[in-house]
Design a protein around this motif. Structure first.
Motif, short mmCIF file in Angstrom:
data_model
loop_
_atom_site.label_atom_id
_atom_site.label_comp_id
_atom_site.label_asym_id
_atom_site.label_seq_id
_atom_site.Cartn_x
_atom_site.Cartn_y
_atom_site.Cartn_z
N ALA A 81 58.89 -111.68 -56.27
CA ALA A 81 59.15 -111.87 -54.84
C ALA A 81 60.65 -112.03 -54.60
O ALA A 81 61.19 -111.55 -53.60
N VAL A 119 51.19 -105.39 -53.60
CA VAL A 119 51.19 -105.23 -55.05
C VAL A 119 49.79 -105.50 -55.58
O VAL A 119 49.12 -106.43 -55.15
N PRO A 154 48.59 -90.06 -42.77
CA PRO A 154 49.39 -90.76 -43.79
C PRO A 154 48.62 -90.85 -45.09
O PRO A 154 47.43 -91.07 -45.11
N ARG A 155 49.35 -90.67 -46.20
CA ARG A 155 48.70 -90.59 -47.49
C ARG A 155 48.06 -91.89 -47.90
O ARG A 155 47.02 -91.94 -48.48
N GLY A 156 48.79 -92.95 -47.67
CA GLY A 156 48.30 -94.20 -48.24
C GLY A 156 47.35 -94.91 -47.32
O GLY A 156 47.55 -96.06 -47.01
N ASN A 157 46.32 -94.25 -46.85
CA ASN A 157 45.46 -94.99 -45.95
C ASN A 157 44.59 -95.96 -46.75
O ASN A 157 44.33 -95.75 -47.93
N ARG A 179 54.54 -103.08 -39.82
CA ARG A 179 54.70 -103.72 -41.12
C ARG A 179 54.11 -105.11 -41.08
O ARG A 179 54.44 -105.91 -40.23
N SER A 180 53.24 -105.36 -41.99
CA SER A 180 52.67 -106.69 -42.01
C SER A 180 53.27 -107.43 -43.18
O SER A 180 52.61 -107.69 -44.18
N ARG A 181 54.54 -107.69 -43.09
CA ARG A 181 55.17 -108.38 -44.21
C ARG A 181 54.80 -109.85 -44.13
O ARG A 181 54.95 -110.48 -43.11
N ASP A 182 54.34 -110.36 -45.20
CA ASP A 182 54.00 -111.76 -45.26
C ASP A 182 55.29 -112.56 -45.26
O ASP A 182 56.10 -112.42 -46.17
N ARG A 199 45.58 -109.75 -56.70
CA ARG A 199 46.71 -109.74 -55.78
C ARG A 199 47.58 -110.93 -56.13
O ARG A 199 47.07 -112.06 -56.15
N LEU A 248 43.02 -96.49 -51.04
CA LEU A 248 43.32 -97.64 -51.87
C LEU A 248 42.05 -98.39 -52.21
O LEU A 248 41.86 -98.84 -53.34
N ARG A 282 53.63 -97.17 -38.04
CA ARG A 282 53.07 -98.21 -38.88
C ARG A 282 53.65 -99.54 -38.49
O ARG A 282 54.82 -99.67 -38.25
N GLY A 325 56.27 -114.41 -48.37
CA GLY A 325 56.13 -113.65 -49.61
C GLY A 325 57.08 -114.14 -50.68
O GLY A 325 56.87 -113.93 -51.84
N GLY A 326 58.14 -114.75 -50.27
CA GLY A 326 59.09 -115.24 -51.27
C GLY A 326 58.76 -116.66 -51.66
O GLY A 326 57.65 -117.14 -51.49
N GLY A 337 56.05 -93.34 -43.88
CA GLY A 337 54.64 -93.30 -43.54
C GLY A 337 53.73 -92.86 -44.66
O GLY A 337 52.61 -92.42 -44.44
N GLY A 338 54.19 -93.02 -45.91
CA GLY A 338 53.33 -92.60 -47.01
C GLY A 338 52.64 -93.78 -47.65
O GLY A 338 52.49 -94.83 -47.05
N ALA A 339 52.23 -93.59 -48.89
CA ALA A 339 51.56 -94.66 -49.61
C ALA A 339 52.54 -95.79 -49.86
O ALA A 339 53.72 -95.55 -50.06
N PRO A 378 48.41 -102.25 -41.76
CA PRO A 378 49.32 -101.14 -42.04
C PRO A 378 48.80 -99.79 -41.62
O PRO A 378 49.56 -98.85 -41.58
N ASP A 404 57.25 -106.88 -51.87
CA ASP A 404 56.29 -107.38 -50.89
C ASP A 404 54.97 -107.60 -51.62
O ASP A 404 54.22 -106.66 -51.88
N ALA A 458 47.15 -93.10 -53.06
CA ALA A 458 47.47 -94.27 -52.24
C ALA A 458 48.50 -95.17 -52.89
O ALA A 458 48.89 -96.17 -52.30
#
Lengths: 573, 264
Positions: free
Chosen positions: B124, B133, A407-410, A469-472, A432, A414, A467, A475-476, B104-106, A459, B129, B156
């Protein structure tokens, strides 16, 4: 005569947790980890949890149910890596007693082994040395059992399973002489947990109880004592121990009574090896902990220079030396300090931080160069020192055969981007965003530097590339916002005063002027009264209005009730 | 003196190269487009599958080549502050992020915030998400452009958003090359007067606010430039700030469609 001192920390993961987080000491804490057939199981339980019926090896859901409603915060994940690192640091601390200190060879070590041949006279005798060890650990808040023996095996067995000499009133529940493990319960899960529960039932570490005095086996003798120990003291795998117990060979003496030739075929070669090691017929060595030397490299210039190319070249050479040392330790550097001593003036210190431990020379040189470009040197440089301040272990990543499937976004890429940005712009520039539960609008949005937050690895894909998903979930906006009013996408860092014309009483202005432009209000929503922040300073009392002008553009204005002035706080871009 | 068929060959080769320059270096069929999440907008952003041809008006809206192309820049021009351009850009970025994550990408989204105005609660509410960010607040504006280039270059990052005023041709060309390297999408929020400049981005969209009807915000979106597609398409959208939903009110037929494809 060789002498070995063994220090056992019963229930080491729990002891480490209580040392790191003292507020959990009297709580019914349960440590959980992955179960063999998937899911989670409870691995270690504190006294309070055992009192409620939690047994190590039971599924986590059962343990949760037994702990009741308030189990939040009492279930901690088992962290073997942290346990081992802490134990290693204690081993280094023990080097004041002996030059040769090692951990026991086990996937989950709980014991320290010290070679004290000849060290005893320095402490006034073996008894005094052992008692000092007990005292020092006791002062540190640990519960230990210490034993001294002729061989590694003997000391280990005596520490773990030897009966405690002296009055046992304060050690109730530990059993009498050489506690013998009970027959395994039918229906319990797995051989390991059976042996585990058999052993765990003996010890009950508690801060209120003092560590028992050390057990010293006289040199040369002690065979009788060793024969009376249970077979679990032989450091055998749990299934072999279970077999021996089923065959009613509960003590080492009974095992030795059998002819030697028949043991390997039924129970494996290890049984004989362990017996011989314990009695000293086969030598067994302690694997010592190596003292950590700081990783640093220095270069002194014969002729002081301020040429950037030369400085970069020298930095590259020094980084190569540092990287070599890091790779040999399988580690990477997370904080690197580069100190340039100049002919005149104070030395210039550059600190390079990386989000993840790095050991690649090119990447580190890039980060050093980004900082070096922005610094002005007061004079020519005489000497460059490079030191790795914070080192972390680098997990070994196996490269994939087909690069396209990765996967690209490892997280690694980042992290590389974050390091580059942070190195040039500063740690406070890469942030963040987070939402805080605060009524005052400018405090509801907070920014945390990424370097302080760990990038969670959730992720990154599982073995089959899926994958998670680790959605918080938070988050809202906070849950309490039943009547949510829209917030502008762009909020000014400082509310900007506006000139209003023809204000409706208790309402928004009909016209206002901002940035040399007149706006005529066509519609408005509000007021939203916000009164808060008295603990931060003067109380904020504002009436917010969402206005739309005749051209359709939307702004967020507020009326400051104290000073009767109007401000523009945000724009609905 | 060249023979006739050799001359034909050379002319065809030249024509093919010109079409390639217009449409882009990479053959469009090799890379799929990202859907913006708004089907009507995808329809406006339909491009030619064969360089040089005109996308058929009658082709179904679910043509896979409608949408944003990875590795490109998109300019969002705001006709005045408070017009909703940034909201729409962020909304599309959210869709993009979710789509890319599913594949499955960035999945990171980077916002270059040199004016210190990004407001997390509103983002939000849009559906962003926040854990994915990154907000970059450079100490100087020049470093903001450097950070933008680095972010576009990184594989990424799924989408980078930045406010850019009038940086000049060279900078925009560099940003375009950086986006091609990284493979993500770059959204540049620019003022309306940027419409006069030459466009280095793959698509240039202008967003204008309209007086609201029945409380919900109304925007008009116009495609000023689309590489390999038809300019001039317009869309009226109704957006809801609270739920983050977008509704199409009417899709006006392109009044003066300018064909930007090479003449065959």
């Amino acid at each position: 005569m060789k002498r070995v001192l063994c220090v056992w920390f019963p229930r080491w993961p729990l002891q480490r947790l209580f040392c790191v987080r003292p507020e959990l000491k009297d709580q019914p804490v349960v440590l959980y980890g992955p179960a063999r057939r998937g899911g989670w199981q409870a691995l270690y339980a504190a006294r309070g949890a055992i009192a409620r019926g939690v047994v190590p090896g039971m599924p986590l859901a059962e343990a949760q149910a037994l702990l009741g409603g308030e189990h939040r915060g009492l279930l901690e994940p088992h962290d073997p890596q942290a346990d081992r690192e802490f134990l290693e640091s204690l081993a280094r601390w023990c080097q004041r007693y002996s030059p040769l200190v090692g951990l026991e060879e086990s996937p989950l070590p709980e014991t320290l082994l010290l070679e004290i041949t000849g060290c005893a006279p320095l402490f006034g005798g073996e008894q005094a040395l052992a008692e000092q060890v007990v005292r020092d650990f006791q002062r540190g808040g640990f519960f230990v059992r210490v034993a001294v023996g002729d061989t590694l095996g003997a000391a280990w067995g005596a520490a773990h399973f030897g009966a405690v000499p002296g009055p046992t009133s304060s050690n109730a529940g530990m059993g009498g002489n050489s506690p013998v493990p009970q027959a395994p319960r039918r229906g319990s899960v797995g051989a390991e947990s059976r042996a585990l529960s058999a052993v765990e039932a003996i010890e009950e570490p508690s801060p209120a109880w003092s560590s028992p005095p050390p057990r010293l086996l006289p040199p040369g003798a002690g065979e009788e004592f060793l024969s009376s120990l249970s077979v679990a003291a032989l450091r055998l795998p749990p299934d072999v121990v279970a077999t021996l117990i089923e065959l009613d060979l509960r003590t080492i003496g009974r095992l030795r009574a059998l002819p030697r030739a028949c043991l390997p075929s039924r129970l494996g070669k290890q049984v004989l090896q362990r017996i011989d090691q314990m009695l000293g017929e086969i030598p067994e060595l302690i694997i010592p902990m190596t003292p950590l030397e700081p990783i640093a490299a220095t270069w002194g210039f014969e002729v002081p220079t301020s040429d950037r190319m030369a400085l970069e070249a020298v930095c590259r050479t020094l980084l190569e030396q540092v990287a070599e040392e890091l790779i040999s330790r399988q580690a990477g550097v997370q904080r690197l300090e580069c100190r340039l001593t100049c002919v005149a003036g104070d030395p210039v210190c550059l600190t390079i931080g990386a989000l993840r431990p790095r050991s690649a020379v090119d990447e580190l040189l890039e980060l050093v160069r980004l900082q070096l470009e922005r610094t002005t040197l007061p004079a020519e440089v005489l000497q460059i020192d490079l030191e790795a301040l914070v080192i972390g272990l680098v997990p070994v990543e196996q490269p994939e055969l087909f690069a396209g499937s990765r996967p690209r976004g490892n997280p690694r890429r980042l992290a590389a981007l974050v390091d580059r940005l942070g190195s040039r712009l500063g740690e406070q520039a890469v942030l963040r965003p987070q939402v805080a539960a605060d009524a005052q609008p400018e405090c509801a949005g907070t920014f945390e530097p990424i370097a302080r937050l760990a990038i969670r690895k959730a992720p990154s894909g599982n073995a089959d590339g899926r994958r998670s998903r680790s959605r918080d979930p938070s988050g809202g906006l906070p849950d309490g916002e039943a009547g949510f009013t829209p917030r502008p996408l762009f909020l000014k860092s400082q509310p900007q005063p506006i000139v209003t014309m023809s204000v409706v009483p208790d309402g928004p202005p009909l016209r206002f002027r901002w940035e040399q432009e007149d706006h005529v209000v066509r519609a408005s929503w509000g007021p939203e009264r916000i009164e808060t922040g008295w603990w931060r300073g003067p109380q904020v009392r504002r009436d917010y209005y969402r206005v739309e002008t005749t051209t359709g553009r939307r702004f967020w204005l507020f009326h400051e009730r104290e000073r009767e002035t109007w401000f523009l706080h945000g724009i609905f871009e | 003196m060249l023979r006739t068929d050799a001359r034909e060959q050379i002319l065809q080769e030249l024509a093919r190269r010109m079409k390639q320059v217009e449409v882009g270096a990479r053959p469009p069929a090799a890379h799929p487009s990202f859907s913006t999440g708004i089907p009507a907008l995808d329809g406006l952003l339909r491009r030619a599958s064969v360089p040089g041809s005109i996308p058929a008006e009658s082709a179904p809206l679910s043509n896979p080549l409608g949408g944003l192309v990875p590795g490109t820049l998109t300019e969002w021009l705001a006709a005045g502050s408070g017009s909703g351009a940034a909201w729409l850009a962020l909304r599309v970025a959210v869709n993009l992020q979710q789509r890319v994550e599913d594949e499955g990408g960035a999945q990171s989204l980077v916002f270059i915030d040199h004016r210190h105005e990004f407001y997390p609660p509103a983002a939000a509410a849009l559906g962003l998400d926040l854990g994915q960010v990154l907000v970059i607040r450079p100490p100087r504006p020049a470093e903001g452009l450097w950070a933008l280039e680095q972010s576009l270059r990184s594989p990424a990052v799924a989408a980078t958003i930045c406010r850019v005023e009038m940086p000049g041709d060279r900078t925009l060309r560099r940003l375009q090359l950086a986006a091609e390297v990284g493979g993500g999408v770059g959204f540049l929020l620019r003022p309306a007067r940027a419409a006069r400049e030459a466009c280095w981005a793959d698509a240039r969209l202008r967003v204008q606010a309209l007086p609201a009807v029945e409380g919900d915000r109304r925007l008009r979106l116009e495609v000023l430039h689309l590489r390999g597609g038809i300019d001039g398409g317009t869309l009226e959208l109704e957006i809801d700030d609270e739920t983050g939903s977008v509704r199409v009110v009417s899709a006006l037929a392109s009044a003066t469609a300018v064909l930007r494809t090479a003449r065959a």
